[in-house]
Design a protein around this motif. Sequence first.
Motif, PDB file in Angstrom:
ATOM      1  N   LEU A 124       0.821  -1.209   0.000  1.00  0.00           N
ATOM      2  CA  LEU A 124       0.000   0.000   0.000  1.00  0.00           C
ATOM      3  C   LEU A 124       0.858   1.263   0.000  1.00  0.00           C
ATOM      4  O   LEU A 124       0.572   2.220  -0.724  1.00  0.00           O
ATOM      5  CB  LEU A 124      -0.931   0.005   1.212  1.00  0.00           C
ATOM      6  CG  LEU A 124      -2.147  -0.897   1.131  1.00  0.00           C
ATOM      7  CD1 LEU A 124      -2.890  -0.900   2.460  1.00  0.00           C
ATOM      8  CD2 LEU A 124      -3.071  -0.436   0.038  1.00  0.00           C
ATOM      9  N   ILE A 125       1.906   1.275   0.798  1.00  0.00           N
ATOM     10  CA  ILE A 125       2.795   2.442   0.856  1.00  0.00           C
ATOM     11  C   ILE A 125       3.501   2.633  -0.486  1.00  0.00           C
ATOM     12  O   ILE A 125       3.608   3.757  -0.984  1.00  0.00           O
ATOM     13  CB  ILE A 125       3.792   2.295   2.022  1.00  0.00           C
ATOM     14  CG1 ILE A 125       3.046   2.417   3.348  1.00  0.00           C
ATOM     15  CG2 ILE A 125       4.903   3.332   1.935  1.00  0.00           C
ATOM     16  CD1 ILE A 125       3.876   2.076   4.561  1.00  0.00           C
ATOM     17  N   LEU A 126       3.990   1.560  -1.091  1.00  0.00           N
ATOM     18  CA  LEU A 126       4.646   1.682  -2.398  1.00  0.00           C
ATOM     19  C   LEU A 126       3.694   2.213  -3.458  1.00  0.00           C
ATOM     20  O   LEU A 126       4.056   3.093  -4.248  1.00  0.00           O
ATOM     21  CB  LEU A 126       5.200   0.322  -2.831  1.00  0.00           C
ATOM     22  CG  LEU A 126       6.451  -0.158  -2.104  1.00  0.00           C
ATOM     23  CD1 LEU A 126       6.774  -1.579  -2.515  1.00  0.00           C
ATOM     24  CD2 LEU A 126       7.613   0.763  -2.405  1.00  0.00           C
ATOM     25  N   SER A 131       2.135   6.404  -7.118  1.00  0.00           N
ATOM     26  CA  SER A 131       1.035   7.137  -7.741  1.00  0.00           C
ATOM     27  C   SER A 131       1.168   8.627  -7.465  1.00  0.00           C
ATOM     28  O   SER A 131       0.804   9.456  -8.300  1.00  0.00           O
ATOM     29  CB  SER A 131      -0.312   6.629  -7.246  1.00  0.00           C
ATOM     30  OG  SER A 131      -0.478   6.949  -5.882  1.00  0.00           O
ATOM     31  N   LYS A 132       1.706   9.002  -6.336  1.00  0.00           N
ATOM     32  CA  LYS A 132       1.917  10.400  -6.007  1.00  0.00           C
ATOM     33  C   LYS A 132       2.957  11.010  -6.941  1.00  0.00           C
ATOM     34  O   LYS A 132       2.786  12.112  -7.453  1.00  0.00           O
ATOM     35  CB  LYS A 132       2.381  10.503  -4.549  1.00  0.00           C
ATOM     36  CG  LYS A 132       2.468  11.892  -4.015  1.00  0.00           C
ATOM     37  CD  LYS A 132       2.851  11.820  -2.543  1.00  0.00           C
ATOM     38  CE  LYS A 132       3.054  13.188  -1.961  1.00  0.00           C
ATOM     39  NZ  LYS A 132       3.473  13.125  -0.583  1.00  0.00           N
ATOM     40  N   ASP A 133       4.058  10.308  -7.206  1.00  0.00           N
ATOM     41  CA  ASP A 133       5.099  10.801  -8.103  1.00  0.00           C
ATOM     42  C   ASP A 133       4.588  10.884  -9.536  1.00  0.00           C
ATOM     43  O   ASP A 133       4.909  11.811 -10.264  1.00  0.00           O
ATOM     44  CB  ASP A 133       6.321   9.884  -8.060  1.00  0.00           C
ATOM     45  CG  ASP A 133       7.077  10.023  -6.745  1.00  0.00           C
ATOM     46  OD1 ASP A 133       6.841  11.032  -6.041  1.00  0.00           O
ATOM     47  OD2 ASP A 133       7.876   9.129  -6.434  1.00  0.00           O
ATOM     48  N   ARG A 137       4.514  14.217 -12.247  1.00  0.00           N
ATOM     49  CA  ARG A 137       5.212  14.226 -13.537  1.00  0.00           C
ATOM     50  C   ARG A 137       4.267  14.454 -14.711  1.00  0.00           C
ATOM     51  O   ARG A 137       4.661  14.957 -15.730  1.00  0.00           O
ATOM     52  CB  ARG A 137       5.936  12.900 -13.752  1.00  0.00           C
ATOM     53  CG  ARG A 137       7.238  12.845 -13.030  1.00  0.00           C
ATOM     54  CD  ARG A 137       8.025  11.642 -13.489  1.00  0.00           C
ATOM     55  NE  ARG A 137       8.473  10.933 -12.305  1.00  0.00           N
ATOM     56  CZ  ARG A 137       8.311   9.661 -12.068  1.00  0.00           C
ATOM     57  NH1 ARG A 137       7.693   8.908 -12.941  1.00  0.00           N
ATOM     58  NH2 ARG A 137       8.750   9.114 -10.975  1.00  0.00           N
ATOM     59  N   ALA A 138       3.021  14.094 -14.592  1.00  0.00           N
ATOM     60  CA  ALA A 138       2.086  14.207 -15.710  1.00  0.00           C
ATOM     61  C   ALA A 138       1.866  15.667 -16.093  1.00  0.00           C
ATOM     62  O   ALA A 138       1.689  15.987 -17.255  1.00  0.00           O
ATOM     63  CB  ALA A 138       0.762  13.558 -15.357  1.00  0.00           C
ATOM     64  N   SER A 139       1.890  16.586 -15.155  1.00  0.00           N
ATOM     65  CA  SER A 139       1.653  17.988 -15.485  1.00  0.00           C
ATOM     66  C   SER A 139       2.875  18.621 -16.134  1.00  0.00           C
ATOM     67  O   SER A 139       2.761  19.630 -16.813  1.00  0.00           O
ATOM     68  CB  SER A 139       1.263  18.762 -14.223  1.00  0.00           C
ATOM     69  OG  SER A 139       2.351  18.764 -13.324  1.00  0.00           O
ATOM     70  N   ALA A 140       4.043  18.056 -15.956  1.00  0.00           N
ATOM     71  CA  ALA A 140       5.261  18.629 -16.528  1.00  0.00           C
ATOM     72  C   ALA A 140       5.624  17.979 -17.854  1.00  0.00           C
ATOM     73  O   ALA A 140       6.685  18.228 -18.396  1.00  0.00           O
ATOM     74  CB  ALA A 140       6.410  18.468 -15.544  1.00  0.00           C
TER      75      ALA A 140
END
Length: 181
Positions: A124-126, A131-133, A137-140
């Motif tokens: 779950l932590i991984l 997913s947070k990273d 990156r998707a907006s850049a």
Amino acid sequence: MRLEWSLHLLGLLLCGVGTAAQQDDNEAQEGFLVEISGTTVTITCPLTESDINWETPAPTPARGERKYVIENHDSSPANVTCQSANGKYRLYLNARVCANCEELDALAVTGIITADLLITLGVLILVYYFSKDRKGRASASAGSRPRGQKMQRPPPVPNPDYEPIRKGQREVYAGLESRGF
């Protein structure tokens, strides 16, 4: 506030009385000790005398023995009785046995459950961090528009299939009447 405290006190009192009553029942009630290992069932009679007589559907053990061992039990229910001059105890034995079963103690089961929970928590932590990273990156990425000033969009490209009716073309559609539904 007083009602809340009295409810807590009542709960503690009931727990204490219930535990004491269970201990008295366990001390007053002596019974058979049944041990199951693989397909072997061992029954120990609660009587302590030396002249114990067993009544069983299978071959009976030697007279006077406290333990009755059933080898290769077939999981069929049986009535077992041990008696002596001082008393008679009956047991309805409905034990499910299997030849290929593995015995697990409480520590092994606790370890398996704890390891499973830790592995699940790690996954779950991984997933959370990856997913947070990925969101960041998707907006850049190169295909996205800049986030500076709001730019006006150009008008949409007209689609000839869905053009609005022009003034000169109304007679083409004049014969069509709207239908009332």
